[in-house]
Design a protein around this motif. Structure first.
Motif, PDB file in Angstrom:
ATOM      1  N   VAL A   1     -51.571  76.982  28.811  1.00 23.59           N
ATOM      2  CA  VAL A   1     -51.119  76.055  27.772  1.00 23.59           C
ATOM      3  C   VAL A   1     -52.086  74.879  27.682  1.00 23.59           C
ATOM      4  CG1 VAL A   1     -49.269  74.510  27.063  1.00 23.59           C
ATOM      5  CG2 VAL A   1     -48.715  76.719  28.082  1.00 23.59           C
TER       6      VAL A   1
ATOM      7  N   LEU B   1     -44.752  82.183  29.724  1.00 27.89           N
ATOM      8  CA  LEU B   1     -45.779  81.193  30.052  1.00 27.89           C
ATOM      9  C   LEU B   1     -46.653  81.626  31.217  1.00 27.89           C
ATOM     10  CD1 LEU B   1     -43.968  77.794  29.538  1.00 27.89           C
ATOM     11  CD2 LEU B   1     -45.754  78.797  28.157  1.00 27.89           C
TER      12      LEU B   1
ATOM     13  N   MET C   1     -42.648  73.811  28.841  1.00 30.04           N
ATOM     14  CA  MET C   1     -43.391  73.406  30.026  1.00 30.04           C
ATOM     15  C   MET C   1     -42.401  72.968  31.102  1.00 30.04           C
ATOM     16  SD  MET C   1     -46.450  73.830  28.941  1.00 30.04           S
ATOM     17  CE  MET C   1     -47.469  72.974  30.123  1.00 30.04           C
ATOM     18  N   HIS C   2     -42.806  73.086  32.358  1.00 31.35           N
ATOM     19  CA  HIS C   2     -41.881  72.818  33.469  1.00 31.35           C
ATOM     20  C   HIS C   2     -41.407  71.371  33.502  1.00 31.35           C
ATOM     21  CE1 HIS C   2     -44.656  70.507  36.055  1.00 31.35           C
ATOM     22  NE2 HIS C   2     -45.580  71.208  35.410  1.00 31.35           N
TER      23      HIS C   2
ATOM     24  N   ARG D   1     -44.527  65.594  26.551  1.00 29.94           N
ATOM     25  CA  ARG D   1     -43.643  66.576  27.162  1.00 29.94           C
ATOM     26  C   ARG D   1     -43.327  67.616  26.086  1.00 29.94           C
ATOM     27  NH1 ARG D   1     -45.463  65.258  31.066  1.00 29.94           N
ATOM     28  NH2 ARG D   1     -44.611  64.154  32.860  1.00 29.94           N
TER      29      ARG D   1
ATOM     30  N   TYR E   1     -40.755  69.406  30.857  1.00 32.07           N
ATOM     31  CA  TYR E   1     -39.928  69.011  29.706  1.00 32.07           C
ATOM     32  C   TYR E   1     -38.473  68.926  30.170  1.00 32.07           C
ATOM     33  CZ  TYR E   1     -37.534  69.523  25.158  1.00 32.07           C
ATOM     34  OH  TYR E   1     -36.727  69.359  24.069  1.00 32.07           O
TER      35      TYR E   1
ATOM     36  N   TRP F   1     -38.705  81.519  28.534  1.00 25.73           N
ATOM     37  CA  TRP F   1     -39.941  80.829  28.898  1.00 25.73           C
ATOM     38  C   TRP F   1     -40.721  81.349  30.095  1.00 25.73           C
ATOM     39  CZ3 TRP F   1     -42.368  78.388  25.467  1.00 25.73           C
ATOM     40  CH2 TRP F   1     -41.680  77.760  24.424  1.00 25.73           C
TER      41      TRP F   1
ATOM     42  N   THR G   1     -52.351  71.408  26.349  1.00 26.43           N
ATOM     43  CA  THR G   1     -51.458  70.346  25.873  1.00 26.43           C
ATOM     44  C   THR G   1     -51.961  69.721  24.578  1.00 26.43           C
ATOM     45  OG1 THR G   1     -50.870  69.866  28.149  1.00 26.43           O
ATOM     46  CG2 THR G   1     -50.347  68.188  26.540  1.00 26.43           C
TER      47      THR G   1
ATOM     48  N   GLU H   1     -51.230  71.970  21.646  1.00 25.52           N
ATOM     49  CA  GLU H   1     -49.789  71.970  21.339  1.00 25.52           C
ATOM     50  C   GLU H   1     -49.406  70.694  20.587  1.00 25.52           C
ATOM     51  OE1 GLU H   1     -48.318  74.661  21.582  1.00 25.52           O
ATOM     52  OE2 GLU H   1     -49.733  75.620  22.939  1.00 25.52           O
TER      53      GLU H   1
END
Length: 301
Positions: free
Chosen positions: A13, A8, A83-84, A79, A86, A4, A15, A18
């Motif tokens: 990103v 990333l 991603m940091h 979440r 999650y 990751w 959200t 996603e």
């Protein structure tokens, strides 16, 4: 190996995209938790948007936002794996989910001593009393009470935690826009606004299919509830209870599993002894739980 961080760093990103991409994947024929987990395992380091056309993801996202807004939900959180924010502990599940929806204070998911208190929907009066007594003691020792907002043990666990001024997290088997059972509508609203409500259930797939198929989301959420928690405590459960899905998950995920002594004395069920052989801990008094969290010395009488 974690694919990751470097990946990333070079990719902004979105959200919303996603979320839409993940919902779109769930809309595909034969999609289920297992198949989606396998898809992401086959594409390590991929976000949902890497596997879905952007226009399709955008349309799905708009539909989700529109549906939630109609249900009175204008603000919600997600979440996403990679991603940091999650929770890495979710990856301990056999078939981990890539995305969660939530309402309320996500900080509670990071609070100390998160224990799931679960059990049958048809709880006995003794089981109800045991649930209240145990939750009160756990709240006194600064535990966060996690449960599934079902009838019976779950409802009592959440309500007692709130009544005692404690923290509670509900991991539900429906989308955040739905309430099950209906009589818990006010309790769910209260948890969503003042505590934390979590769901892994895809909004569009749930909306498109009937209750008979949607019931399969309930055992799946038990696996996620276990992964989010440090331990699971079973108050009371029959031989075929969905609670046992969580018991199996807890042991598989390396979580502590506690079973109240009263279950071992019930001649109608054999599961307590089976799980004890696999490492579950028998609970005769609350100290048996506290000891595992190093709240009382091992020499405690």
């Amino acid at each position: 190996m974690n694919p990751w961080p470097e990946f990333l760093a070079n990719k902004p990103v979105d959200t919303r995209i996603e979320m839409g991409a993940y919902e779109y994947l769930w809309q595909q024929p034969n999609s289920n938790t297992k198949r989606l987990a396998e898809l992401f395992e086959f594409h390590p380091g991929s976000l949902p948007s890497d596997l879905v056309d952007e226009d399709a993801a955008q349309r799905a996202a708009e539909e989700v936002v529109g549906h939630l807004a109609k249900r009175g939900i204008k603000r919600f959180g997600v979440r996403i794996n990679g991603m940091h924010d999650y929770p890495a502990r979710l990856r301990d599940a056999t078939e981990p989910v890539e995305m969660l929806y939530f309402l309320g204070s996500w900080e509670l998911a990071e609070s100390p001593r998160r224990v799931a208190v679960v059990g049958t929907r048809q709880v006995s009066s003794e089981g109800a009393a045991r649930t209240r007594k145990l939750v009160r003691a756990l709240v006194e020792h600064d535990f966060t009470i996690v449960s599934g907002l079902a009838q019976g043990v779950d409802t009592i666990a959440h309500q007692t935690a709130i009544d005692c001024g404690g923290r509670t997290i509900a991991v539900i088997g429906t989308p955040i826009s739905e309430v099950y059972p209906k009589e818990n509508a006010e309790l769910q609203r209260r948890i969503a606004s003042g505590y934390l409500l979590v769901s892994q259930v895809p909004v569009l797939r749930y909306k498109a299919q009937g209750a008979n198929v949607n019931r399969f989301f309930f055992p799946e959420r038990n696996k996620t509830m276990s992964a989010l928690s440090e331990a699971t405590i079973i108050i009371e459960a029959g031989e075929t209870s969905g609670t046992l899905t969580q018991a199996r998950a807890a042991l598989a995920q390396g979580r502590k599993l506690f079973i109240l002594e009263s279950n071992f004395r019930n001649p109608a069920i054999s599961w307590p002894a089976k799980f004890e052989k696999q490492g579950a801990i028998r609970v005769r008094e609350v100290e048996d739980i506290l000891r595992e969290f190093e709240d009382v010395p091992h020499a405690h009488a």
